[in-house]
Design an enzyme around this catalytic site. Structure first.
Site, PDB file in Angstrom:
ATOM      1  N   PHE A   1       0.851  -1.183   0.000  1.00  0.00           N
ATOM      2  CA  PHE A   1       0.000   0.000   0.000  1.00  0.00           C
ATOM      3  C   PHE A   1       0.891   1.239   0.000  1.00  0.00           C
ATOM      4  O   PHE A   1       0.818   2.079   0.897  1.00  0.00           O
ATOM      5  CB  PHE A   1      -0.935  -0.011   1.213  1.00  0.00           C
ATOM      6  CG  PHE A   1      -1.901  -1.166   1.211  1.00  0.00           C
ATOM      7  CD1 PHE A   1      -3.090  -1.095   0.509  1.00  0.00           C
ATOM      8  CD2 PHE A   1      -1.602  -2.334   1.892  1.00  0.00           C
ATOM      9  CE1 PHE A   1      -3.974  -2.161   0.493  1.00  0.00           C
ATOM     10  CE2 PHE A   1      -2.480  -3.407   1.889  1.00  0.00           C
ATOM     11  CZ  PHE A   1      -3.676  -3.322   1.183  1.00  0.00           C
TER      12      PHE A   1
ATOM     13  N   CYS B   1      -0.753   2.510 -10.701  1.00  0.00           N
ATOM     14  CA  CYS B   1      -1.663   1.707  -9.867  1.00  0.00           C
ATOM     15  C   CYS B   1      -3.131   1.894 -10.200  1.00  0.00           C
ATOM     16  O   CYS B   1      -3.805   0.955 -10.624  1.00  0.00           O
ATOM     17  CB  CYS B   1      -1.420   2.031  -8.398  1.00  0.00           C
ATOM     18  SG  CYS B   1       0.212   1.537  -7.800  1.00  0.00           S
TER      19      CYS B   1
END
Length: 441
Positions: A155, A266
């Protein structure tokens, strides 16, 4: 612990360097010989704040190693991270060839009990494929090696990846193995000193969590951009609206900044991949498709605004562009809004004079040398003889420019602000024409 990391891109290099920073012994492996040699010589292939210093220091102190020798790398680690790319396939699904190739490589050389961890962003069910690949290779070798497969999604935000890794909000591990839980607790113990950030769950839930997180953030961006477009039609100011809804703690201020669309490695890829996964299992993800559609349209807004202002007469004009990377604090131009803008301007016969604090070399690599692209050494140099200034990326260097200098340098005193950085009323008082996203001029 001894850790092996396959891949030295954003995820792999940050993972390896940060684990070494807290004391683990890490070996990063890559098939690109020149990249490995450059890393050994202290040359970092990406721009990421704070990364260069910890790579150099941990390499010099022997905790971080680099190699192209896969056999050596597999023999090294108790934990084997797969952190290679998963580029989008033609249908938007994640291409797993590199992930499965690493699994095959691990299977060829593994002779000790190890945890094989998927760090790359991968669709639900990938861990099953990794396990099947390992079993197939072990069967060919006619050996039985104890191993464990786990999912440990990253993350990390580009531009803040090092701090995100060293100070994580959460560490998610997908596993049904007590051996993996013990190993990962030991691995991540240095990051849990204040409180336990580890969250264990089943593998498929861990795999889906990564996609769900990015899809949620992308949804917030597309939502505020959709509302910004509505604001333009009804005469409202999206910045006032943003503050009004952001004050609600159920909504919050993060990721509701209107602009010219999201990009990077992403969000676009992961939303497409989640859409593909849903369709593959027979579900029509209408909301996610809309998120992607709105974002694609939003990237065209800057050109549309410029084209409308000049009544479609762009041929022979020159435009200054500040910001080329998809976001600040990175040189990444994958899916960047600036690319959509520049290519549309070129198609219309215009010339671009551009500046970015970090992405100049990457722009040169992508577009090469062309007469209608001038990469300038400073943001001020872009302005001379330009018909307008267009902002694509909200670098801090652009936050408080000399507006009088901008006004005197441009042929037309026009700023098209794709990130709503400036106060339109203040600029108009100074004699500048301002066009933002969802602003009520």
């Amino acid at each position: 612990m001894k850790v092996t990391v396959f891949g030295t891109g954003y995820v792999g290099l940050v993972t390896g360097a940060c684990l070494a920073e807290v004391g683990h012994s890490v070996m990063c492996v890559d098939v690109d010989e020149s990249k490995i040699e450059n890393l050994k010589n202290g040359q970092i292939p990406i721009y990421e704040p704070g990364l260069e210093s910890i790579v150099k220091s941990n390499f010099s102190e022997g905790r971080l190693k680099f190699t192209t020798n896969a056999e050596e790398a597999v023999a090294f680690g108790t934990v084997q991270f797969i952190a290679v790319g998963t580029p989008p396939d033609e249908d938007g699904s994640a291409d797993l060839r590199y992930v499965l190739k690493v699994a095959e490589t691990i299977g060829q050389y593994l002779n000790h009990e190890a945890v094989v961890v998927t760090k790359s962003t991968v669709p639900v069910g990938t861990s099953d494929k990794v396990r099947a690949q390992l079993d197939s290779v072990f069967s060919t070798r006619d050996v039985s090696v104890p191993y464990h497969v786990a999912s440990n999604p990253e993350f990390l935000k580009e531009g803040a990846a090092v701090s995100d890794f060293l100070k994580p909000d959460r560490i998610i591990v997908g596993t049904n193995s007590s051996f993996v839980e013990s190993a990962m607790q030991e691995l991540y113990a240095p990051f849990n000193r204040n409180h336990d950030r580890l969250m264990f769950m089943d593998v498929r839930s861990a795999e889906l969590t990564k996609y769900a997180a990015n899809a949620m953030l992308a949804t917030k961006i597309s939502f505020i951009n959709e509302v910004a477009n509505i604001a333009e039609y009804v005469g409202a100011d999206i910045e006032r609206v943003r503050q009004g809804i952001g004050s609600d703690p159920r909504i919050g201020y993060q990721f509701i900044y209107p602009g010219c669309g999201y990009g990077g490695s992403c969000f676009p890829k992961d939303v497409k991949a989640l859409v593909s996964t849903a369709k593959h299992v027979g579900y029509q993800p209408e909301l996610l498709e809309a998120v992607e559609s709105v974002n694609g349209r939003q990237k065209e807004r800057l050109f549309d605004k410029v084209n409308n202002y000049f009544n479609g007469d762009l041929k022979g004009r020159t435009f200054a562009i500040w910001g080329l990377a998809f976001k600040p604090k990175t040189d990444d131009m994958r899916e960047a809004s600036s690319r959509v803008l520049m290519e549309a301007l070129w198609q219309a016969g215009a010339t671009v004079k551009a500046y970015d604090p970090e992405a100049m070399q990457e722009t040169q690599r992508i577009y090469g040398s062309r007469e209608d692209l001038q990469l300038m050494g400073t943001k001020e140099a872009c302005l001379s003889n330009a018909d307008a200034l267009i902002i694509c990326t909200e670098w801090k260097a652009f936050w408080a420019p000399d507006f009088e200098f901008i006004k005197s340098s441009l042929n037309e005193p026009l700023i098209v602000d794709g990130r709503n950085m400036y106060n339109p009323f203040r600029l108009e008082e100074m004699g500048l024409k301002y066009i933002g996203i969802g602003r009520s001029n």
